[in-house]
Design a protein around this motif. Structure first.
Motif, mmCIF file in Angstrom:
data_model
loop_
_atom_site.group_PDB
_atom_site.id
_atom_site.type_symbol
_atom_site.label_atom_id
_atom_site.label_comp_id
_atom_site.label_asym_id
_atom_site.label_seq_id
_atom_site.Cartn_x
_atom_site.Cartn_y
_atom_site.Cartn_z
ATOM 1 N N VAL A 271 79.112 21.015 75.435
ATOM 2 C CA VAL A 271 80.216 21.828 75.047
ATOM 3 C C VAL A 271 80.482 21.866 73.429
ATOM 4 O O VAL A 271 79.985 20.717 72.911
ATOM 5 C CB VAL A 271 81.587 21.012 75.787
ATOM 6 C CG1 VAL A 271 81.277 21.428 77.212
ATOM 7 C CG2 VAL A 271 81.804 19.788 75.209
ATOM 8 N N LEU A 272 81.424 22.675 73.068
ATOM 9 C CA LEU A 272 81.826 22.480 71.659
ATOM 10 C C LEU A 272 82.861 21.529 71.395
ATOM 11 O O LEU A 272 83.933 21.579 72.682
ATOM 12 C CB LEU A 272 82.168 23.985 71.025
ATOM 13 C CG LEU A 272 80.992 24.867 71.117
ATOM 14 C CD1 LEU A 272 81.421 26.316 70.668
ATOM 15 C CD2 LEU A 272 79.729 24.328 70.353
ATOM 16 N N VAL A 273 83.083 20.727 70.547
ATOM 17 C CA VAL A 273 84.400 19.753 70.245
ATOM 18 C C VAL A 273 84.946 19.985 68.992
ATOM 19 O O VAL A 273 84.190 20.301 67.969
ATOM 20 C CB VAL A 273 83.626 18.414 70.587
ATOM 21 C CG1 VAL A 273 84.829 17.561 70.190
ATOM 22 C CG2 VAL A 273 83.027 18.129 71.657
ATOM 23 N N ASN A 274 86.125 20.052 68.864
ATOM 24 C CA ASN A 274 87.127 19.714 67.517
ATOM 25 C C ASN A 274 87.576 18.492 67.796
ATOM 26 O O ASN A 274 88.752 18.565 68.381
ATOM 27 C CB ASN A 274 88.028 21.041 67.567
ATOM 28 C CG ASN A 274 88.537 21.080 66.011
ATOM 29 O OD1 ASN A 274 88.490 19.809 65.275
ATOM 30 N ND2 ASN A 274 89.488 22.054 65.410
ATOM 31 N N ASP A 275 87.272 17.610 67.098
ATOM 32 C CA ASP A 275 87.820 16.269 66.873
ATOM 33 C C ASP A 275 88.838 16.325 65.933
ATOM 34 O O ASP A 275 88.447 15.805 64.787
ATOM 35 C CB ASP A 275 86.851 15.219 66.790
ATOM 36 C CG ASP A 275 87.489 13.902 66.862
ATOM 37 O OD1 ASP A 275 88.153 13.558 68.134
ATOM 38 O OD2 ASP A 275 86.947 13.010 66.295
ATOM 39 N N TRP A 276 90.183 16.787 66.097
ATOM 40 C CA TRP A 276 91.109 16.850 65.086
ATOM 41 C C TRP A 276 91.486 15.479 64.735
ATOM 42 O O TRP A 276 91.622 14.515 65.236
ATOM 43 C CB TRP A 276 92.290 17.414 65.881
ATOM 44 C CG TRP A 276 92.040 18.895 66.550
ATOM 45 C CD1 TRP A 276 91.666 19.050 67.755
ATOM 46 C CD2 TRP A 276 92.615 20.153 65.896
ATOM 47 N NE1 TRP A 276 91.870 20.434 68.280
ATOM 48 C CE2 TRP A 276 92.197 21.023 67.345
ATOM 49 C CE3 TRP A 276 92.973 20.407 64.887
ATOM 50 C CZ2 TRP A 276 92.310 22.575 67.109
ATOM 51 C CZ3 TRP A 276 93.037 21.964 64.788
ATOM 52 C CH2 TRP A 276 92.887 22.921 65.431
ATOM 53 N N SER A 277 91.481 15.530 63.351
ATOM 54 C CA SER A 277 91.741 14.417 62.723
ATOM 55 C C SER A 277 92.737 14.309 61.526
ATOM 56 O O SER A 277 93.053 15.311 60.439
ATOM 57 C CB SER A 277 90.302 13.958 61.823
ATOM 58 O OG SER A 277 89.413 13.804 62.675
ATOM 59 N N ALA A 278 93.603 13.284 61.778
ATOM 60 C CA ALA A 278 94.692 13.099 60.586
ATOM 61 C C ALA A 278 94.512 12.106 59.585
ATOM 62 O O ALA A 278 94.202 11.020 59.755
ATOM 63 C CB ALA A 278 95.970 12.602 61.301
ATOM 64 N N ARG A 279 93.572 12.854 58.399
ATOM 65 C CA ARG A 279 92.953 12.012 57.699
ATOM 66 C C ARG A 279 93.763 10.961 56.901
ATOM 67 O O ARG A 279 93.354 9.834 56.571
ATOM 68 C CB ARG A 279 92.350 12.740 56.350
ATOM 69 C CG ARG A 279 91.196 13.719 56.970
ATOM 70 C CD ARG A 279 90.027 13.239 57.756
ATOM 71 N NE ARG A 279 89.327 14.070 57.859
ATOM 72 C CZ ARG A 279 88.142 13.911 58.582
ATOM 73 N NH1 ARG A 279 87.918 12.511 59.044
ATOM 74 N NH2 ARG A 279 87.407 14.826 59.045
ATOM 75 N N ASP A 280 95.132 11.055 56.795
ATOM 76 C CA ASP A 280 96.002 10.193 55.914
ATOM 77 C C ASP A 280 96.343 8.845 56.881
ATOM 78 O O ASP A 280 96.444 7.717 56.357
ATOM 79 C CB ASP A 280 97.277 10.931 55.189
ATOM 80 C CG ASP A 280 97.922 11.831 56.363
ATOM 81 O OD1 ASP A 280 97.192 11.934 57.513
ATOM 82 O OD2 ASP A 280 99.062 12.395 55.978
ATOM 83 N N ILE A 281 96.597 9.294 57.823
ATOM 84 C CA ILE A 281 96.838 8.187 59.201
ATOM 85 C C ILE A 281 95.676 7.434 59.289
ATOM 86 O O ILE A 281 95.561 6.202 59.390
ATOM 87 C CB ILE A 281 97.374 8.933 60.490
ATOM 88 C CG1 ILE A 281 98.716 9.509 60.052
ATOM 89 C CG2 ILE A 281 97.683 7.783 61.420
ATOM 90 C CD1 ILE A 281 99.122 10.296 61.447
#
Length: 401
Positions: free
Chosen positions: A215-225
């Protein structure tokens, strides 16, 4: 599969040699398993007369193993290639624009790796300037972290901006609030079908005995946190708020023409990581932001193969479960226009992207829509697609008092 009586539009993600699996519903009907062909979805429970496909999940079929996977794929191909089956099969085809697509399988566990040398080195240069961009262990093992299975969502699910602690440069103490550096990660995910016993490692050579598809994945990331919390134990709230996946699982059987050796691994892998280097995959991905393609990361450049990731995941004795999902980590290539995250594309936020409408982005703003697509060569000499995974960023929600 040669020949197909179902019309397949030019450029379709779903020609006859793809046949990905998903879960769909129509108004007033329960979710069930189907396969995509051209611009339609075929109801597998109806045409195969098999209760395994009448459920709202692929898990029962995943657990059946490679022999059953192969038999089912052969049966579907036969139904779609032989005109004699058309009268019985055609009533069970529904246009894709008339169905709702659901999470295709029940996610048991979720692990995310860090398998792109180009991504890892780029992040190292951004976050640790003046030092070796790769940690000393990086070329010896596939680094990963355990994610949160309960926040894996299907394409189209809105992504709410997370809240958390972040420490601004130059400030003595952290503050709490919505993430200001919300990012995307273009990834490829692997879906486990056949489980393994606790305490028994799975060798890299057994990859295709356990993994059903991609499957395709978007591992959303909060870079500051993420930057504030990840020392010393790694990602937590900066990653756990949402991971989006595409609704179609492309079987490994559809990817035979995409197989490639992985790049040269130096130093040579240790024992448990040997034997999986022939599972590199020639997949080209697209990262689209608000309707504009901003990057095309090549999966063929990944340092660690999915077979090596699986072997390492289980090398300490962890068992596999039907429905396990593990992802590659951000896919980034060596050239311009091949980065799989905004933090790389904008060099840590210092060089904004200028979109076609003149707007600029360093990280995601509320209302932004992110879409990832991918294509691979097919056994017939054309190409197959993976559909897409899309998410729209919604504003952070207030915390309860």
């Amino acid at each position: 599969m040669t020949g197909c009586w179902v019309p397949v539009p030019e450029g379709s993600h779903f020609p006859a040699d793809n046949l990905p699996y998903g879960v769909f519903s129509t108004p007033g009907t329960p979710p069930r398993v189907g396969t995509a062909i051209g611009g339609h979805v075929l109801d597998l429970g109806a045409v195969l007369d098999d209760d395994v496909f009448r459920t709202g999940s692929l898990n029962a079929h995943l657990a059946q193993g490679p022999a059953a996977w192969a038999r089912t794929r052969e049966r579907i191909a036969g139904l779609l290639s032989d005109e004699r089956h058309r009268p019985a099969v055609e009533p069970h085809l529904t246009p894709l624009d008339e169905v709702t697509l659901h999470l295709p399988f029940e996610v048991a566990d979720y692990v995310d790796f860090y398998a792109s040398e180009h991504h890892a080195a780029a992040l190292g240069r951004i976050l640790r300037p003046g030092s070796d961009p790769l940690p000393p262990n990086w070329r010896h093992l596939p680094i990963g972290y355990h994610g949160r299975a309960g926040t894996v969502v299907v394409s189209g699910t809105p992504v709410v901006r997370p809240r958390g602690q972040r420490k601004d440069p130059g400030r003595a103490a952290p503050s709490d609030g919505p993430s200001r550096r919300l990012d995307v990660e273009v990834e490829v995910g692997f879906v486990v079908g056949v489980p393994s016993p606790l305490g028994t490692p799975v060798p890299a050579a057994a990859f295709a005995d356990h993994v059903f598809g991609v499957v395709l994945v978007n591992d959303w990331s909060a870079r500051d946190i993420q930057a504030w919390e990840y020392v010393p134990l790694g990602p937590f709230l900066g990653k756990s708020f949402a991971t989006s996946i595409s609704p179609w699982v492309v079987p490994l059987a559809a990817l035979e023409a995409a197989r490639r050796p992985v790049p040269v691994q130096d130093p040579p892998p240790l024992g448990h990581l040997r034997g999986g280097g022939d599972w590199g995959l020639d997949i080209t991905l697209e990262l689209e932001l608000n309707g504009e393609v901003v990057s095309r990361p090549p999966y063929a450049s990944m340092y660690w193969s999915p077979a090596q990731m699986l072997a390492h995941l289980t090398s300490g004795g962890a068992s596999l479960r039907t429905g396990d999902l593990y992802a590659s980590g951000t896919v980034s290539g060596p050239g311009p226009g091949q980065a799989g995250s905004l933090i790389e594309i904008t060099h840590g936020g210092r060089e904004p992207i200028v979109l076609g409408d003149g707007s600029k982005r360093t990280f995601l703003e509320d209302g932004d829509v992110v879409t990832i697509r991918a294509f691979a060569p097919s056994v017939s000499g054309g190409r197959i697609g993976f559909g897409e995974v899309t998410g729209r960023v919604e504003p952070a929600r207030p915390r309860p008092c």
